[in-house]
Structure formats: structure tokens, C-alpha cells
Write a protein that holds these residues in place. Structure first.
Motif, PDB file in Angstrom:
ATOM      1  N   LEU A  42       0.346  -7.058   8.133  1.00  0.00           N
ATOM      2  CA  LEU A  42      -0.242  -7.271   6.285  1.00  0.00           C
ATOM      3  C   LEU A  42      -1.192  -8.003   6.128  1.00  0.00           C
ATOM      4  N   ILE A  43      -2.614  -7.767   5.854  1.00  0.00           N
ATOM      5  CA  ILE A  43      -3.752  -8.936   5.409  1.00  0.00           C
ATOM      6  C   ILE A  43      -4.184  -9.044   4.426  1.00  0.00           C
ATOM      7  N   LEU A  44      -4.544  -9.643   3.252  1.00  0.00           N
ATOM      8  CA  LEU A  44      -5.161  -9.361   2.136  1.00  0.00           C
ATOM      9  C   LEU A  44      -5.600 -10.550   2.227  1.00  0.00           C
ATOM     10  N   VAL A  45      -6.906 -10.080   1.714  1.00  0.00           N
ATOM     11  CA  VAL A  45      -8.178 -11.033   1.362  1.00  0.00           C
ATOM     12  C   VAL A  45      -8.699 -10.837   0.291  1.00  0.00           C
ATOM     13  N   SER A  46      -8.588 -12.310  -0.606  1.00  0.00           N
ATOM     14  CA  SER A  46      -9.077 -12.180  -2.302  1.00  0.00           C
ATOM     15  C   SER A  46      -7.752 -10.828  -2.928  1.00  0.00           C
ATOM     16  N   SER A  47      -7.486 -10.952  -2.791  1.00  0.00           N
ATOM     17  CA  SER A  47      -6.004  -9.295  -3.444  1.00  0.00           C
ATOM     18  C   SER A  47      -5.229 -10.024  -4.410  1.00  0.00           C
ATOM     19  N   SER A  48      -4.589  -8.967  -4.629  1.00  0.00           N
ATOM     20  CA  SER A  48      -3.358  -9.200  -5.786  1.00  0.00           C
ATOM     21  C   SER A  48      -2.850  -7.867  -5.711  1.00  0.00           C
ATOM     22  N   PRO A  49      -1.055  -8.094  -5.745  1.00  0.00           N
ATOM     23  CA  PRO A  49      -0.070  -6.621  -6.348  1.00  0.00           C
ATOM     24  C   PRO A  49      -0.329  -5.943  -7.310  1.00  0.00           C
ATOM     25  N   GLY A  50      -1.402  -6.840  -7.903  1.00  0.00           N
ATOM     26  CA  GLY A  50      -1.372  -5.947  -9.851  1.00  0.00           C
ATOM     27  C   GLY A  50      -0.871  -6.823 -10.573  1.00  0.00           C
ATOM     28  N   LEU A  51      -0.846  -5.700 -11.675  1.00  0.00           N
ATOM     29  CA  LEU A  51      -0.275  -6.986 -13.172  1.00  0.00           C
ATOM     30  C   LEU A  51       1.314  -6.934 -13.582  1.00  0.00           C
ATOM     31  N   ALA A  52       1.262  -7.505 -13.242  1.00  0.00           N
ATOM     32  CA  ALA A  52       3.342  -7.433 -13.514  1.00  0.00           C
ATOM     33  C   ALA A  52       3.968  -7.064 -14.804  1.00  0.00           C
ATOM     34  N   GLN A  53       2.960  -7.883 -16.010  1.00  0.00           N
ATOM     35  CA  GLN A  53       3.517  -7.578 -17.215  1.00  0.00           C
ATOM     36  C   GLN A  53       2.172  -6.105 -18.367  1.00  0.00           C
TER      37      GLN A  53
END
Length: 275
Positions: A114-125
Motif C-alpha cells: 500500500l502506497i499512501l501519498v499525502s493522505s489520512s485514514p479519516g478523522l477519529a473523533q
């Protein structure tokens, strides 16, 4: 390609002898986002680069629920199955990285890396998710009421893209034309259906990623640099590359470094698989 009732536009150079790289563009992008990268990568890899739902030449349905990240993942699985691909490397930039993370969470057996470029897994709160949903809905309202040109004028001035001012006029024009070619309804539905606030948080899934992960960020993109550092603490087998003198769009701002880092990492993984 007809995919679960929607017509998807998919660039593919699938060759049975080459490892497959699924490339997922960001918001307001299309498979054209990676056109220069694909030219270099396709010599050694089979490329599958779809226009995601609501983007490019792919359909832009009116049903918000159709844009949920889970259904987008189902579409990607169907595309890969149609192409008889059982496993692949998955690369996602920004929004495409969120989709890539969702894909890897739901179908880890299909992911070689998996290659993630300038990314996030979302918002936790929850409170952050709710405020982001409201912000994305306001952007969607702008698209629907003012049209694509007004939205692109606004989008290009975001601080997130300030580092792109140094790009050549020709490249900036190409990026702008790609954005202006979008369907405003498709972008609005994408924001409402799979924006960062709307999607589930995948932070709790990161520790379960057993495949290798490459995190790539630009040194000038402080927000996503910090997110990558936080992700790095949770992912068992990861590499984090910070590209100097690059902002959010690493692949555009430092294309040679982006390609060299990506191909070197892929080659190391493939050699390890052969042992």
C-alpha cells in the motif's frame, strides 16, 4: 467499463507478466493526474487507473449513498475482478489514499503493498467528523450554486496548494484544465457521500495491516507530514519518506524524486517476495 450499474472510465495496461499497480487520484482529479508517472511506470508494472465515481469520464449519479467509500471499494474490487487481477499494489493520493486505505482494510488479501501519498485514514473523533461534514456540504453547495469555474478559482487558492505556485505555467494550466473538466454535480456528490468527515475512521485498522506500507509526504505539507508520523506509529511494516521542497501534491512538485522513491520501494518488496 460497466461496474455495479455505473460506467467507469479505466486506463489499464495490464500485462500478465507484470505486477499490478492500482492508482487512485485525489479530489478534482482523474486518471490524467498520474499520466506522466504512468508513462514511466508502465515499463515495469501493469497499471490500472480508474476515474473514481463523480470524477473525470466516470458516471456522476445523483444518489449520495452511491458515493459511500464502502461502495467505491466494491467498485474497485469489481474492476479488478473484471481484469482478472487477484492481487495488486495500491497507490492513493489524498482522497485516493483514503479510498486505498478503505480498500486495504476491507480486502487485505488483495493487497501486495500500500502506497499512501499525502493522505489520512479519516478523522477519529465524532465532533471533528461532524464539523468536516458541514464544511464539505458547504463546498458542495458552492459547486451546485456557483458552478465549476468559481469553485476551481476558490480551490486553487487553498493554503494546501500554495507550494504549487512555483510550478511552470504550462503545468499549472494542465492541472486547472483537469479540474475545470469535472462534472460539478459529481464533485458535489463525492463531497457529500465520501468526504473526510463522512467516511469511517480507519485509524483502528492500521495495526492489522500485515502488508508493507509506504507513506510519502512533502516537507512543506505540515498537516499531512504529522498525520503520516502518527500513522507510522501504528503500522507494523512501514516506510515513511519525506520529500523535500514539496507540498501536498508530491508527484507533481517533485516528480523525479516521487518516481524514484516509489520504484525503489516497489523493487525492494518484489525482491523480498522472491526469497
Amino acid at each position: 467499463m460497466l461496474v455495479n450499474g455505473q460506467t467507469y472510465y479505466v486506463t489499464n495496461t495490464v500485462n500478465g507478466e507484470k505486477a499490478v499497480l492500482l492508482m487512485l487520484h485525489g479530489f478534482t482529479g482523474s486518471n490524467k493526474t498520474f499520466q506522466e508517472s504512468i508513462t514511466h511506470l508502465e515499463e515495469h508494472f501493469s497499471i490500472v487507473a480508474p476515474d473514481l465515481l463523480g470524477h473525470g469520464k466516470t458516471d456522476s449519479p445523483d444518489e449520495i449513498a452511491r458515493y459511500s467509500i464502502e461502495r467505491i471499494v466494491d467498485d474497485l474490487v469489481t474492476i479488478l475482478q473484471e481484469l482478472k487481477i487477484m492481487q495488486c499494489f495500491v497507490l492513493g493520493y489524498s482522497m485516493g489514499g483514503r479510498v486505498a486505505t478503505a480498500f486495504a482494510s476491507a480486502h487485505p488479501e488483495m493487497v501486495r503493498g500500500l502506497i499512501l501519498v499525502s493522505s489520512s485514514p479519516g478523522l477519529a473523533q465524532k465532533d471533528l467528523q461532524e464539523s468536516r461534514v458541514q464544511a464539505d456540504n458547504r463546498l458542495a453547495d458552492m459547486l451546485e450554486s456557483e458552478g465549476i469555474r468559481s469553485f476551481v478559482d476558490y480551490w486553487e487558492k487553498l493554503a494546501l496548494f500554495a507550494s504549487q505556485e512555483v510550478l511552470s505555467d504550462e503545468l499549472k494550466k494542465r492541472i486547472r484544465l483537469e479540474r475545470l473538466a469535472q462534472n460539478p454535480n459529481g464533485l458535489a456528490m463525492s463531497l457529500r457521500g465520501m468526504g473526510t468527515g463522512k467516511q469511517p475512521s480507519y485509524w483502528n485498522h492500521l495495526a492489522d495491516f500485515t502488508f508493507p506500507v509506504l507513506l510519502m509526504t512533502g516537507s512543506l505539507d505540515e498537516k499531512f507530514e504529522k498525520i503520516a508520523q502518527e500513522m507510522q506509529q501504528l503500522i507494523p511494516n512501514n516506510t515513511h519518506v519525506t520529500v523535500q521542497n514539496a507540498g501536498h501534491a508530491v508527484y507533481l512538485e517533485q516528480p523525479n524524486i516521487f518516481l524514484s522513491q516509489l520504484t525503489n520501494w516497489l523493487e525492494v518488496i518484489l525482491k523480498e517476495e522472491e526469497k
